[in-house]
Design a protein around this motif. Structure first.
Motif, PDB file in Angstrom:
ATOM      1  N   ARG A  95       0.822  -1.092  -0.127  1.00  0.00           N
ATOM      2  CA  ARG A  95       0.051  -0.256   0.519  1.00  0.00           C
ATOM      3  C   ARG A  95       0.633   1.314   0.272  1.00  0.00           C
ATOM      4  O   ARG A  95       0.746   2.099  -1.073  1.00  0.00           O
ATOM      5  N   ALA A  96       2.142   1.357   0.759  1.00  0.00           N
ATOM      6  CA  ALA A  96       2.846   2.428   0.891  1.00  0.00           C
ATOM      7  C   ALA A  96       3.668   2.550  -0.755  1.00  0.00           C
ATOM      8  O   ALA A  96       3.694   4.175  -0.819  1.00  0.00           O
ATOM      9  N   TYR A  97       4.106   1.402  -0.759  1.00  0.00           N
ATOM     10  CA  TYR A  97       4.551   1.805  -2.596  1.00  0.00           C
ATOM     11  C   TYR A  97       3.642   2.808  -3.517  1.00  0.00           C
ATOM     12  O   TYR A  97       3.791   3.076  -4.266  1.00  0.00           O
ATOM     13  N   ALA A  98       2.206   2.045  -3.600  1.00  0.00           N
ATOM     14  CA  ALA A  98       1.093   1.914  -4.676  1.00  0.00           C
ATOM     15  C   ALA A  98       0.956   3.525  -4.253  1.00  0.00           C
ATOM     16  O   ALA A  98       0.803   4.256  -5.029  1.00  0.00           O
ATOM     17  N   ALA A  99       1.016   4.111  -2.840  1.00  0.00           N
ATOM     18  CA  ALA A  99       0.922   5.917  -2.751  1.00  0.00           C
ATOM     19  C   ALA A  99       1.776   6.607  -3.216  1.00  0.00           C
ATOM     20  O   ALA A  99       1.427   7.568  -3.552  1.00  0.00           O
ATOM     21  N   ALA A 100       3.378   6.238  -3.106  1.00  0.00           N
ATOM     22  CA  ALA A 100       4.111   6.489  -3.751  1.00  0.00           C
ATOM     23  C   ALA A 100       4.291   6.752  -4.745  1.00  0.00           C
ATOM     24  O   ALA A 100       4.037   7.759  -5.508  1.00  0.00           O
ATOM     25  N   GLU A 101       4.137   6.031  -6.057  1.00  0.00           N
ATOM     26  CA  GLU A 101       4.081   5.529  -7.297  1.00  0.00           C
ATOM     27  C   GLU A 101       2.892   6.281  -7.868  1.00  0.00           C
ATOM     28  O   GLU A 101       2.496   7.084  -8.645  1.00  0.00           O
ATOM     29  N   ARG A 102       1.451   6.735  -7.028  1.00  0.00           N
ATOM     30  CA  ARG A 102       0.653   7.623  -7.188  1.00  0.00           C
ATOM     31  C   ARG A 102       0.924   8.769  -7.232  1.00  0.00           C
ATOM     32  O   ARG A 102       0.018   9.648  -7.769  1.00  0.00           O
ATOM     33  N   ALA A 103       1.285   9.086  -6.134  1.00  0.00           N
ATOM     34  CA  ALA A 103       1.852  11.174  -6.009  1.00  0.00           C
ATOM     35  C   ALA A 103       2.916  11.022  -7.235  1.00  0.00           C
ATOM     36  O   ALA A 103       2.334  12.343  -7.585  1.00  0.00           O
ATOM     37  N   LYS A 104       3.892  10.103  -7.591  1.00  0.00           N
ATOM     38  CA  LYS A 104       4.891  10.357  -8.374  1.00  0.00           C
ATOM     39  C   LYS A 104       3.735  10.787  -9.743  1.00  0.00           C
ATOM     40  O   LYS A 104       4.661  11.628 -10.442  1.00  0.00           O
ATOM     41  N   THR A 105       2.766   9.832  -9.954  1.00  0.00           N
ATOM     42  CA  THR A 105       2.371   9.542 -11.582  1.00  0.00           C
ATOM     43  C   THR A 105       1.003  11.254 -11.006  1.00  0.00           C
ATOM     44  O   THR A 105       1.227  11.930 -12.439  1.00  0.00           O
ATOM     45  N   ASP A 106       0.386  11.469 -10.146  1.00  0.00           N
ATOM     46  CA  ASP A 106      -0.598  12.810 -10.107  1.00  0.00           C
ATOM     47  C   ASP A 106       0.864  13.801 -10.509  1.00  0.00           C
ATOM     48  O   ASP A 106       0.486  15.360 -11.188  1.00  0.00           O
ATOM     49  N   VAL A 107       2.307  13.986  -9.798  1.00  0.00           N
ATOM     50  CA  VAL A 107       3.098  14.980 -10.174  1.00  0.00           C
ATOM     51  C   VAL A 107       3.435  15.138 -11.820  1.00  0.00           C
ATOM     52  O   VAL A 107       3.444  16.054 -12.716  1.00  0.00           O
ATOM     53  N   LEU A 108       3.600  13.982 -12.445  1.00  0.00           N
ATOM     54  CA  LEU A 108       3.797  13.815 -13.866  1.00  0.00           C
ATOM     55  C   LEU A 108       2.796  14.763 -14.875  1.00  0.00           C
ATOM     56  O   LEU A 108       2.715  15.239 -15.068  1.00  0.00           O
ATOM     57  N   ALA A 109       1.278  14.030 -14.337  1.00  0.00           N
ATOM     58  CA  ALA A 109       0.155  14.102 -14.981  1.00  0.00           C
ATOM     59  C   ALA A 109       0.092  16.070 -14.650  1.00  0.00           C
ATOM     60  O   ALA A 109      -0.815  16.265 -15.780  1.00  0.00           O
ATOM     61  N   SER A 110       0.728  16.485 -13.393  1.00  0.00           N
ATOM     62  CA  SER A 110       0.244  17.845 -13.987  1.00  0.00           C
ATOM     63  C   SER A 110       1.175  18.380 -14.068  1.00  0.00           C
ATOM     64  O   SER A 110       0.849  20.123 -15.022  1.00  0.00           O
ATOM     65  N   VAL A 111       2.631  18.019 -14.324  1.00  0.00           N
ATOM     66  CA  VAL A 111       3.344  19.332 -15.565  1.00  0.00           C
ATOM     67  C   VAL A 111       2.278  18.681 -16.814  1.00  0.00           C
ATOM     68  O   VAL A 111       2.669  19.503 -17.250  1.00  0.00           O
ATOM     69  N   LEU A 112       2.601  17.676 -16.977  1.00  0.00           N
ATOM     70  CA  LEU A 112       2.316  17.771 -18.369  1.00  0.00           C
ATOM     71  C   LEU A 112       1.163  18.510 -19.096  1.00  0.00           C
ATOM     72  O   LEU A 112       0.797  18.871 -20.396  1.00  0.00           O
ATOM     73  N   GLU A 113      -0.544  18.556 -17.602  1.00  0.00           N
ATOM     74  CA  GLU A 113      -1.548  18.998 -17.777  1.00  0.00           C
ATOM     75  C   GLU A 113      -1.346  20.807 -18.073  1.00  0.00           C
ATOM     76  O   GLU A 113      -1.111  21.777 -18.754  1.00  0.00           O
ATOM     77  N   ASP A 114      -0.161  20.962 -16.996  1.00  0.00           N
ATOM     78  CA  ASP A 114       0.316  22.340 -16.850  1.00  0.00           C
ATOM     79  C   ASP A 114       1.223  22.885 -18.726  1.00  0.00           C
ATOM     80  O   ASP A 114       1.336  23.428 -19.537  1.00  0.00           O
ATOM     81  N   ILE A 115       1.832  21.598 -18.784  1.00  0.00           N
ATOM     82  CA  ILE A 115       2.591  22.490 -21.238  1.00  0.00           C
ATOM     83  C   ILE A 115       1.520  22.111 -21.452  1.00  0.00           C
ATOM     84  O   ILE A 115       1.319  22.762 -22.523  1.00  0.00           O
ATOM     85  N   ALA A 116       0.504  21.170 -21.543  1.00  0.00           N
ATOM     86  CA  ALA A 116      -0.507  21.026 -22.421  1.00  0.00           C
ATOM     87  C   ALA A 116      -1.549  22.991 -22.084  1.00  0.00           C
ATOM     88  O   ALA A 116      -1.617  23.529 -23.750  1.00  0.00           O
ATOM     89  N   ALA A 117      -1.737  23.363 -21.221  1.00  0.00           N
ATOM     90  CA  ALA A 117      -2.035  24.744 -21.199  1.00  0.00           C
ATOM     91  C   ALA A 117      -1.140  25.857 -21.531  1.00  0.00           C
ATOM     92  O   ALA A 117      -2.124  26.950 -21.760  1.00  0.00           O
ATOM     93  N   ASN A 118       0.198  25.614 -21.357  1.00  0.00           N
ATOM     94  CA  ASN A 118       0.558  26.885 -21.368  1.00  0.00           C
ATOM     95  C   ASN A 118       2.051  26.644 -21.907  1.00  0.00           C
ATOM     96  O   ASN A 118       2.892  27.656 -22.512  1.00  0.00           O
ATOM     97  N   GLY A 119       2.212  25.633 -22.559  1.00  0.00           N
ATOM     98  CA  GLY A 119       3.160  24.892 -23.525  1.00  0.00           C
ATOM     99  C   GLY A 119       4.612  24.989 -22.709  1.00  0.00           C
ATOM    100  O   GLY A 119       4.570  24.618 -21.625  1.00  0.00           O
ATOM    101  N   TYR A 120       5.646  24.627 -23.305  1.00  0.00           N
ATOM    102  CA  TYR A 120       7.002  24.464 -22.880  1.00  0.00           C
ATOM    103  C   TYR A 120       7.305  25.544 -21.973  1.00  0.00           C
ATOM    104  O   TYR A 120       7.013  26.821 -22.915  1.00  0.00           O
ATOM    105  N   PRO A 121       8.256  25.511 -21.693  1.00  0.00           N
ATOM    106  CA  PRO A 121       9.351  26.289 -20.139  1.00  0.00           C
ATOM    107  C   PRO A 121      10.247  26.530 -20.902  1.00  0.00           C
ATOM    108  O   PRO A 121      10.491  25.668 -22.004  1.00  0.00           O
ATOM    109  N   SER A 122      10.614  28.119 -21.070  1.00  0.00           N
ATOM    110  CA  SER A 122      11.989  28.136 -21.632  1.00  0.00           C
ATOM    111  C   SER A 122      13.300  27.562 -21.134  1.00  0.00           C
ATOM    112  O   SER A 122      13.133  26.651 -20.420  1.00  0.00           O
ATOM    113  N   PRO A 123      14.216  26.934 -22.354  1.00  0.00           N
ATOM    114  CA  PRO A 123      15.332  26.848 -22.156  1.00  0.00           C
ATOM    115  C   PRO A 123      15.775  27.078 -20.174  1.00  0.00           C
ATOM    116  O   PRO A 123      16.695  26.912 -19.377  1.00  0.00           O
TER     117      PRO A 123
END
Length: 76
Positions: free
Chosen positions: A23-51
């Motif tokens: 359960r702890a491993y699943a929660a940690a993986e879920r948290a990482k996946t949520d972070v990745l999903a939020s980054v991808l949603e931000d890129i979709a909404a605002n474009g890529y960040p500048s280098p």
């Protein structure tokens, strides 16, 4: 071909400590996946960040290697 669904494989129950670890491993993986999903949603909404706002990969690598060197040794 049969219309019957294949039987589900038998499962072996876990002891409480193992189940809690899973359960702890699943929660940690879920948290990482949520972070990745939020980054991808931000890129979709605002474009890529500048280098210029990023961290060079060498800096990120060196910081990660330093964190690994500071960790306590673990037995696999």
């Amino acid at each position: 071909m049969s219309q019957q669904p294949a039987p589900a494989p038998a499962r072996q129950p876990l002891d409480e400590h193992a189940a809690e670890s899973v359960r702890a491993y699943a929660a940690a993986e879920r948290a990482k996946t949520d972070v990745l999903a939020s980054v991808l949603e931000d890129i979709a909404a605002n474009g890529y960040p500048s280098p210029e706002t990023g961290v060079p990969w060498e800096t990120a690598r060196d910081a990660h290697l330093a964190r690994l060197a500071d960790e306590q040794p673990r037995v696999a």
